[in-house]
Design a protein around this motif. Sequence first.
Motif, PDB file in Angstrom:
ATOM      1  N   PRO A 158       0.791  -1.222   0.000  1.00 48.17           N
ATOM      2  CA  PRO A 158       0.000   0.000   0.000  1.00 48.17           C
ATOM      3  C   PRO A 158       0.832   1.284   0.000  1.00 48.17           C
ATOM      4  O   PRO A 158       0.281   2.354   0.249  1.00 48.17           O
ATOM      5  N   PHE A 159       2.117   1.184  -0.279  1.00 48.07           N
ATOM      6  CA  PHE A 159       2.980   2.359  -0.182  1.00 48.07           C
ATOM      7  C   PHE A 159       2.836   3.295  -1.377  1.00 48.07           C
ATOM      8  O   PHE A 159       3.012   4.503  -1.246  1.00 48.07           O
ATOM      9  N   HIS A 160       2.557   2.740  -2.558  1.00 47.01           N
ATOM     10  CA  HIS A 160       2.467   3.551  -3.759  1.00 47.01           C
ATOM     11  C   HIS A 160       1.100   3.376  -4.400  1.00 47.01           C
ATOM     12  O   HIS A 160       0.476   2.321  -4.272  1.00 47.01           O
ATOM     13  N   HIS A 161       0.673   4.390  -5.136  1.00 50.22           N
ATOM     14  CA  HIS A 161      -0.630   4.319  -5.792  1.00 50.22           C
ATOM     15  C   HIS A 161      -0.464   3.779  -7.213  1.00 50.22           C
ATOM     16  O   HIS A 161       0.472   4.165  -7.924  1.00 50.22           O
ATOM     17  N   PRO A 162      -1.364   2.884  -7.640  1.00 50.64           N
ATOM     18  CA  PRO A 162      -1.207   2.295  -8.974  1.00 50.64           C
ATOM     19  C   PRO A 162      -1.196   3.314 -10.093  1.00 50.64           C
ATOM     20  O   PRO A 162      -0.488   3.132 -11.097  1.00 50.64           O
ATOM     21  N   SER A 163      -1.947   4.409  -9.971  1.00 47.07           N
ATOM     22  CA  SER A 163      -1.979   5.388 -11.066  1.00 47.07           C
ATOM     23  C   SER A 163      -0.596   5.983 -11.312  1.00 47.07           C
ATOM     24  O   SER A 163      -0.185   6.183 -12.464  1.00 47.07           O
ATOM     25  N   ALA A 164       0.151   6.249 -10.240  1.00 48.90           N
ATOM     26  CA  ALA A 164       1.493   6.811 -10.394  1.00 48.90           C
ATOM     27  C   ALA A 164       2.458   5.795 -10.980  1.00 48.90           C
ATOM     28  O   ALA A 164       3.279   6.125 -11.857  1.00 48.90           O
ATOM     29  N   GLU A 165       2.372   4.559 -10.521  1.00 51.75           N
ATOM     30  CA  GLU A 165       3.280   3.527 -11.013  1.00 51.75           C
ATOM     31  C   GLU A 165       2.994   3.193 -12.476  1.00 51.75           C
ATOM     32  O   GLU A 165       3.920   2.984 -13.269  1.00 51.75           O
ATOM     33  N   ILE A 166       1.716   3.133 -12.836  1.00 49.55           N
ATOM     34  CA  ILE A 166       1.353   2.851 -14.225  1.00 49.55           C
ATOM     35  C   ILE A 166       1.802   3.988 -15.135  1.00 49.55           C
ATOM     36  O   ILE A 166       2.384   3.771 -16.204  1.00 49.55           O
ATOM     37  N   GLN A 167       1.544   5.223 -14.709  1.00 46.35           N
ATOM     38  CA  GLN A 167       1.898   6.369 -15.550  1.00 46.35           C
ATOM     39  C   GLN A 167       3.398   6.469 -15.747  1.00 46.35           C
ATOM     40  O   GLN A 167       3.866   6.873 -16.825  1.00 46.35           O
ATOM     41  N   ARG A 168       4.177   6.098 -14.741  1.00 43.51           N
ATOM     42  CA  ARG A 168       5.641   6.154 -14.902  1.00 43.51           C
ATOM     43  C   ARG A 168       6.088   5.210 -16.015  1.00 43.51           C
ATOM     44  O   ARG A 168       6.965   5.541 -16.816  1.00 43.51           O
ATOM     45  N   VAL A 169       5.519   4.018 -16.050  1.00 45.18           N
ATOM     46  CA  VAL A 169       5.876   3.095 -17.131  1.00 45.18           C
ATOM     47  C   VAL A 169       5.399   3.653 -18.471  1.00 45.18           C
ATOM     48  O   VAL A 169       6.142   3.627 -19.461  1.00 45.18           O
ATOM     49  N   HIS A 170       4.167   4.169 -18.511  1.00 45.44           N
ATOM     50  CA  HIS A 170       3.668   4.775 -19.748  1.00 45.44           C
ATOM     51  C   HIS A 170       4.607   5.868 -20.250  1.00 45.44           C
ATOM     52  O   HIS A 170       4.769   6.057 -21.459  1.00 45.44           O
ATOM     53  N   SER A 171       5.202   6.611 -19.339  1.00 46.40           N
ATOM     54  CA  SER A 171       5.984   7.796 -19.718  1.00 46.40           C
ATOM     55  C   SER A 171       7.416   7.479 -20.122  1.00 46.40           C
ATOM     56  O   SER A 171       8.157   8.388 -20.493  1.00 46.40           O
ATOM     57  N   CYS A 172       7.819   6.218 -20.074  1.00 46.26           N
ATOM     58  CA  CYS A 172       9.237   5.898 -20.232  1.00 46.26           C
ATOM     59  C   CYS A 172       9.714   5.990 -21.675  1.00 46.26           C
ATOM     60  O   CYS A 172      10.920   5.977 -21.930  1.00 46.26           O
TER      61      CYS A 172
END
Length: 253
Positions: free
Chosen positions: A217-231
Amino acid sequence: MDNVRYDFDFFKKIDAHSHIGFFGSPFNVNFNTELLARQMDEYNIEKTILCPAGAHLNEEVNAAWHAMPERVIPLCWVNANLGQQAYDMLEHYLRDEGFAGVKMQPLFDAFTADSPMVDPIMDIAQAYHKPVFIHCGHPPYSLPWQIGLLAERHPEVPTVMIHMGHGHGVYIEGSINMAKKYDNLFLEVSGMPMGCQIRNAYETVGSERVMFGIDSPFHHPSAEIQRVHSCGLPASALEDVFYNNAAKFMHLK
């Protein structure tokens, strides 16, 4: 910019690293089976590779797995400081309960990743043909070079460097360099802030060796998903990171 980069449902996903349970001070966060199921539904996550909140809470993962057997892939958290007690517990969960792999958190449990105490854990994982997931990115316990030394001693054990160095640029670079050096090292990207390094790892370490994760529960999925999208990787490569690589690593395909 291509709209697909903002569509969290576009790619099916395997979350290669999340937790269930309560983490006390200084985090004070909780994540239960209901929240996990809701998150997986909302963000198109097919399976979650799941850990407990500590080595004494593996039964919580077992319960979540039995509640969602098609959606949870259970890992046993093992604390090397407990010695034979830890080794016996790990063997029980791999042999008797059918857990899919091993999780170690050297930072929380205060042992160095390359300690001789870790060798029996790696030997058990090898004996049962199971992968090892190990937290990476915090001194003095979980530095990438320590995990590299461990991988060098156990070349037959597939080992995932969770967070691939976490928030420190030097440790991120070190994780990539260690994965280039040792073929049994894989990279999971949750909590790692540099999207460009996901692309770098995919292109230089290997297209099959980089995996998406959330670290709930430390990170939110929207942030983690968007980081991969942005790579900056093309859609076919994003499919590898979000799904194909973890599926192959866990022998799901």
